[in-house]
Write an enzyme that holds these catalytic residues in place. Structure first.
Site, mmCIF file in Angstrom:
data_model
loop_
_atom_site.group_PDB
_atom_site.id
_atom_site.type_symbol
_atom_site.label_atom_id
_atom_site.label_comp_id
_atom_site.label_asym_id
_atom_site.label_seq_id
_atom_site.Cartn_x
_atom_site.Cartn_y
_atom_site.Cartn_z
ATOM 1 N N GLU A 60 0.817 -1.220 0.000
ATOM 2 C CA GLU A 60 0.000 0.000 0.000
ATOM 3 C C GLU A 60 0.851 1.271 0.000
ATOM 4 O OE1 GLU A 60 -3.638 1.836 2.680
ATOM 5 O OE2 GLU A 60 -3.517 -0.320 2.334
ATOM 6 N N ASP A 157 -2.760 -3.103 3.160
ATOM 7 C CA ASP A 157 -3.295 -3.310 4.509
ATOM 8 C C ASP A 157 -4.546 -4.177 4.452
ATOM 9 O OD1 ASP A 157 -1.300 -1.669 5.397
ATOM 10 O OD2 ASP A 157 -2.575 0.092 5.626
ATOM 11 N N TYR A 365 -1.252 -3.189 13.197
ATOM 12 C CA TYR A 365 -2.150 -2.349 12.406
ATOM 13 C C TYR A 365 -3.078 -1.553 13.331
ATOM 14 C CZ TYR A 365 -5.252 -1.022 8.589
ATOM 15 O OH TYR A 365 -5.970 -0.311 7.671
#
Length: 723
Positions: A60, A157, A365
Site C-alpha cells: 500500500e 493493509d 495495524y
C-alpha cells in the site's frame, strides 16, 4: 464479476500450482429472512515460494514495500523507475517483484454535469484531483511491472480500503483470475513471512463492501453537494465549493445542535452548603449530599442554624478495599481518546502518528476496533524485545516476576474480524519525534498493563448528619493505593490519593467553618474532536479509518472551527444544517446513514450484493432531490446570506442573518424568548429586578453567546419586562 473471478482463481491455482491445500470452511450466514444456512467454500492457502513464474506483490505504501521485500529476502535488489523504488527477488523457479501504491491511486469520476448523476467510473486520481499528481508515476510503474505476470498478490493493509486499493491496481493492470491475498496485522519480518506462506484467494466480500462504500459516498456526496452549489448559483450568481455527505452531514448536525444549546444557555444561581470539620488535628471539607438549595434566603437560614449548633454527628463510617481491573490493549478509538485526554492530540493526529509507527513496524495495524489480543501472539518474545529498550527494561522485568512468566492478557468486549488490538511488535524505535514517542509509549504501557494484576485501593467514607434535621447529610471520603498493580505500567489512570482519618459511629465532630457557596447550573458539555469521534462510534456511522478524516473535512470546509479548546459551528455550518434539516432532512439523519453502514456490513459478510445496496441508495436519493428542487431558490437564498453573497432585505439587527421576527434572526429571536422566560426563575431564586438580572447573566462566562448579544442590544430590540 466477484463470484466468477473467485471461481476462476481457484481453478487457476489448482491447475498451475504444484502444492495445494483444500480446506472446507463452514460458515453460517444470515439470510434476509433471518434463517441460518450452511455454506461450504474452498479456502486456498498457498506458499509464495511454491508459485512458479513472475509474481508481482503490491504494497500500500513504499515503506510497507520495503518491509515486505526484506521479509521475503535478506538481500532484495532495490530498483527504481521514474524515481519510484521497487524490489526484485529471484530464486530458482520464480522472480518476485515488490511494488508499491501510494494509498488510493483511483477514484470515482463522471464527465456529466449537473445532478442527479449516477453515471460514473474509476479513473486515475491524478486525472481527477490536481493534488494527486504524484500518483501518476506510481501508476506508470505498476502498469509496467504488472505486465505479463503469472501471479499478483494484494499485500496492501488488510482492511476494506487496502482490499480496494490492491483490487483496482490488479483490475486495471493485471489479471484478477491470477490474484492472491496476503493477510497480516504487523510489518514484522516474522508475521510477513507467515502471511506469505498462507496466501489466500482475494477477499471478495471485503472488496465488494469497499467498492460499495466508495460508490455510496460518491453518489451521496456529489449529488447533494452539486444541489447545494446549484442553489447558491441560482440565488446569487456566485460559484462556491460546498459539500455534504451521508456521514459528514449527520456529524455536522450533531455539533450544530450541541452548539446551539450552549449559545442559548442561561445559568441559574444555586447555593451549596460549605462546611469544614476538625478531626485528629486535620481540617476536612465535607460535601452536602442533598440537592443544591435554590434560593439565597433559604440557604442563609440553614447555614446560620448549623453554625449555632456547632457540630455534626457521625451517621456511618465505611472502610473498604476495592480493586481496579487492568484495561485491555488499545483499539484505535481508545488510543485516540487517551491521547486527547493526556496530551490534547486531535484524533486525526493520533491516527496519523499510529499509522507511521505501523509502517515503521513498531506497532501492529492501528485501524482496528478490537480490544482483544489473540493467543497466537508470541507474548514472551515481544516482552523480551521490549526489555532491550531502556525505557521498558525494568517494567518488563517487574511484569515477568509479577506474572511468574504466565502471560495472559485481559480481553475487552470489542472485536474486529480483520485485526487484533494494537500491540507493540518489540522492534526498537529509531529517531522518533517527541509526539511519536508519546503515542508509542502509550501503546507499549497499555499493552504491558493488560497482563498485570489488579490495583488495590483502600477507600474510606464518612457520612455525618445535622442533629436537628437528620435528613441533612454531609460526606467526606479518602483513598490510598495499597498495590499499584497495572497502574505501575500505565500511570496515566492513577487515582488521586486523599487522607481521611477514622471515625466512630455516633461521635460528635466539631464544625470549624460553615458558609454558603454560590454556584450556577452547568452549561451543556463542551464539544471537542474526540467527543465527536466517540459520538460517531456510538451511533455507528463511519469507520475506524474514516472518522477522524471526516471531522477534519468539516473544518476544511469552514463548517466548524476551534475556539478556546472547543469546537463550534460557523455561520455557514449553521446554514447548511438549517436548510438541509428543513428541505433535505434525511441526509442529516443518523438512522439513514447507519442503515447503509449495516447494509455494507451485510455485503462484507457475504449476505447481500453490492448492486442491491447501491440501487437502494440511488432510489432514496432521487426522492430527496425531487423534494429539494421544489425549494431550491429559497435554499440558495439562505446559503447565500450565510456566505455573504447577498444581503437580506430584512436583516437581523444583531447579525447578518435574515430577520425572522422582531427584526431578529431565528437564533437571536430564540435567545430573546429564553431571556424573557428565564427571568421569573432568577427572580424567585435571587430576588433581583430585571436590570440586575440582565447585568448578572451578561457577566457570567457560561452564558450563551446569543444570549449575551441580545442583552447587550436591548435598546435596539426595544423590549421591556412589562411587554
Amino acid at each position: 464479476m466477484g463470484d466468477k473471478a473467485k471461481k476462476s482463481i481457484i481453478d487457476y491455482i489448482l491447475s498451475y500450482s504444484e502444492k495445494q491445500k483444500k480446506k472446507p470452511v463452514k460458515t453460517k450466514e444470515k439470510t434476509s429472512s433471518k434463517k441460518a444456512i450452511e455454506k461450504t467454500e474452498i479456502q486456498i492457502t498457498h506458499n509464495i515460494w511454491d508459485l512458479i513464474g513472475k509474481i508481482v506483490v503490491i504494497a500500500e505504501k513504499p515503506k510497507a514495500a520495503n518491509k515486505i521485500a526484506l521479509a521475503l529476502s535478506r538481500n532484495p535488489i532495490r530498483k527504481s523507475m521514474y524515481g519510484i523504488p521497487y524490489y526484485l527477488i529471484k530464486n530458482r523457479h520464480s522472480s518476485i517483484i515488490v511494488a508499491s501504491a501510494a494509498g488510493h491511486l483511483y477514484g470515482l469520476h463522471t464527465d456529466q454535469y449537473g445532478y442527479p448523476v449516477f453515471k460514473y467510473e474509476w479513473k486515475p486520481l491524478y486525472q481527477i484531483d490536481p493534488k494527486a499528481k504524484h500518483t501518476e508515476k506510481f501508476i506508470m510503474v505498476l502498469s509496467k511491472l504488472c505486465s505479463n505476470a503469472d501471479y499478483y498478490v494484494n499485500a496492501c493493509d488488510y482492511d476494506i480500503e487496502g482490499s480496494v486499493i490492491g483490487y483496482l491496481i490488479i483490475y486495471f493492470h493485471g489479471d484478477l483470475e491470477k490474484s492472491l491475498r496476503a493477510k497480516f496485522s504487523s510489518l514484522t519480518i516474522e508475521e510477513l513471512r507467515e502471511s506469505f506462506r498462507k496466501l489466500t484467494s482475494l477477499d471478495w466480500e471485503m472488496i465488494e463492501a469497499g467498492l460499495c462504500r466508495h460508490e455510496l459516498d460518491w453518489i451521496w456526496g456529489i449529488n447533494i453537494s452539486r444541489a447545494l452549489m446549484s442553489s447558491v448559483k441560482i440565488a446569487s450568481g456566485k460559484r462556491v465549493i460546498l459539500s455534504a455527505g451521508r456521514v459528514q452531514t449527520p456529524t455536522l448536525r450533531y455539533v450544530v445542535e450541541k452548539d446551539i444549546e450552549r449559545r442559548l444557555f442561561i445559568p441559574l444561581p444555586q447555593y451549596s452548603l460549605s462546611i469544614n470539620i476538625f478531626k485528629n488535628n486535620y481540617e476536612i471539607h465535607v460535601e452536602y449530599k442533598g440537592k443544591s438549595v435554590e434560593t439565597k434566603k433559604n440557604a442563609k437560614e440553614i447555614i446560620d442554624e448549623i453554625k449555632r449548633t456547632g457540630y455534626l454527628i457521625v451517621k456511618k463510617y465505611e472502610e473498604k478495599i476495592y480493586t481496579l481491573n487492568p484495561p485491555p490493549a488499545f483499539n484505535l478509538g481508545d488510543l485516540q481518546e487517551e491521547a486527547a485526554r493526556i496530551y490534547g492530540f486531535s484524533p486525526y493526529k493520533t491516527q496519523s502518528i499510529a499509522e507511521k509507527l505501523y509502517l515503521d513496524a513498531l506497532i501492529s495495524y492501528p485501524r482496528t476496533n478490537s480490544q482483544k489480543l489473540p493467543p497466537t501472539l508470541n507474548y514472551k518474545a515481544i516482552m523480551n524485545k521490549l526489555s532491550r529498550i531502556n525505557n521498558y527494561k525494568e517494567l518488563v522485568s517487574n511484569l515477568l516476576v509479577e506474572t511468574k512468566g504466565v502471560l495472559k492478557p485481559v480481553q475487552g468486549s470489542k472485536d474486529d474480524p480483520a485485526h487484533p488490538a494494537i500491540y507493540p511488535t518489540g522492534v526498537k524505535p529509531k529517531d522518533l519525534g517527541k509526539d511519536e514517542w508519546k503515542i508509542y509509549d502509550l501503546i507499549v504501557r497499555r499493552f504491558l498493563a493488560a497482563f498485570a494484576s489488579k490495583a488495590r485501593i483502600s477507600h474510606r467514607i464518612v457520612y455525618l448528619e445535622y442533629p436537628k434535621d437528620p435528613s441533612m447529610v454531609f460526606q467526606a471520603s479518602g483513598q490510598k493505593i495499597l498495590d499499584l498493580g497495572w497502574l505501575r505500567y500505565y500511570p496515566f489512570s492513577k487515582p488521586e490519593e486523599r487522607f481521611l482519618p477514622k471515625f466512630q459511629y455516633g461521635e460528635k465532630v466539631k464544625i470549624v467553618k460553615a458558609s454558603i457557596r454560590k454556584t450556577y447550573t452547568k452549561p451543556p458539555e463542551k464539544i471537542n474532536k474526540i467527543k465527536i469521534l466517540r459520538w460517531m462510534e456510538n451511533v455507528g456511522i463511519g469507520t475506524e479509518a474514516t472518522r477522524a478524516r471526516i471531522i477534519e473535512i468539516l473544518f476544511s470546509r469552514y463548517y466548524l472551527r476551534s475556539v478556546g479548546g472547543r469546537v463550534e459551528a460557523t455561520d455557514l455550518g449553521l446554514g447548511i444544517i438549517e436548510v438541509l434539516m428543513e428541505y433535505f432532512p434525511e441526509i442529516t439523519s443518523v438512522s439513514l446513514t447507519r442503515h447503509f453502514e449495516e447494509e455494507m456490513e451485510k455485503i462484507r459478510l457475504g449476505v447481500k450484493r453490492r448492486e442491491e445496496v447501491v440501487k437502494d441508495a440511488k432510489n432514496t436519493l432521487i426522492k430527496l432531490i425531487v423534494s429539494f428542487d421544489k425549494k431550491k431558490y429559497q435554499i440558495g437564498k439562505t446559503l447565500s446570506y450565510r456566505l455573504g453573497y447577498i444581503t437580506p432585505i430584512n436583516k437581523c439587527i444583531l447579525c447578518n442573518r435574515e430577520a425572522y421576527k422582531n427584526n431578529l434572526c431565528k437564533y437571536h429571536y430564540r435567545a430573546l424568548n429564553t431571556v424573557i422566560k428565564t427571568y421569573d426563575e432568577w427572580k424567585r431564586r435571587e430576588g433581583v429586578d430585571w436590570n440586575k438580572y440582565l447585568s448578572s447573566i451578561k457577566k457570567l462566562k457560561s452564558t450563551g453567546k446569543w444570549i449575551v448579544e441580545v442583552i447587550q442590544n436591548f435598546e435596539k430590540i426595544k423590549y421591556s419586562p412589562s411587554e
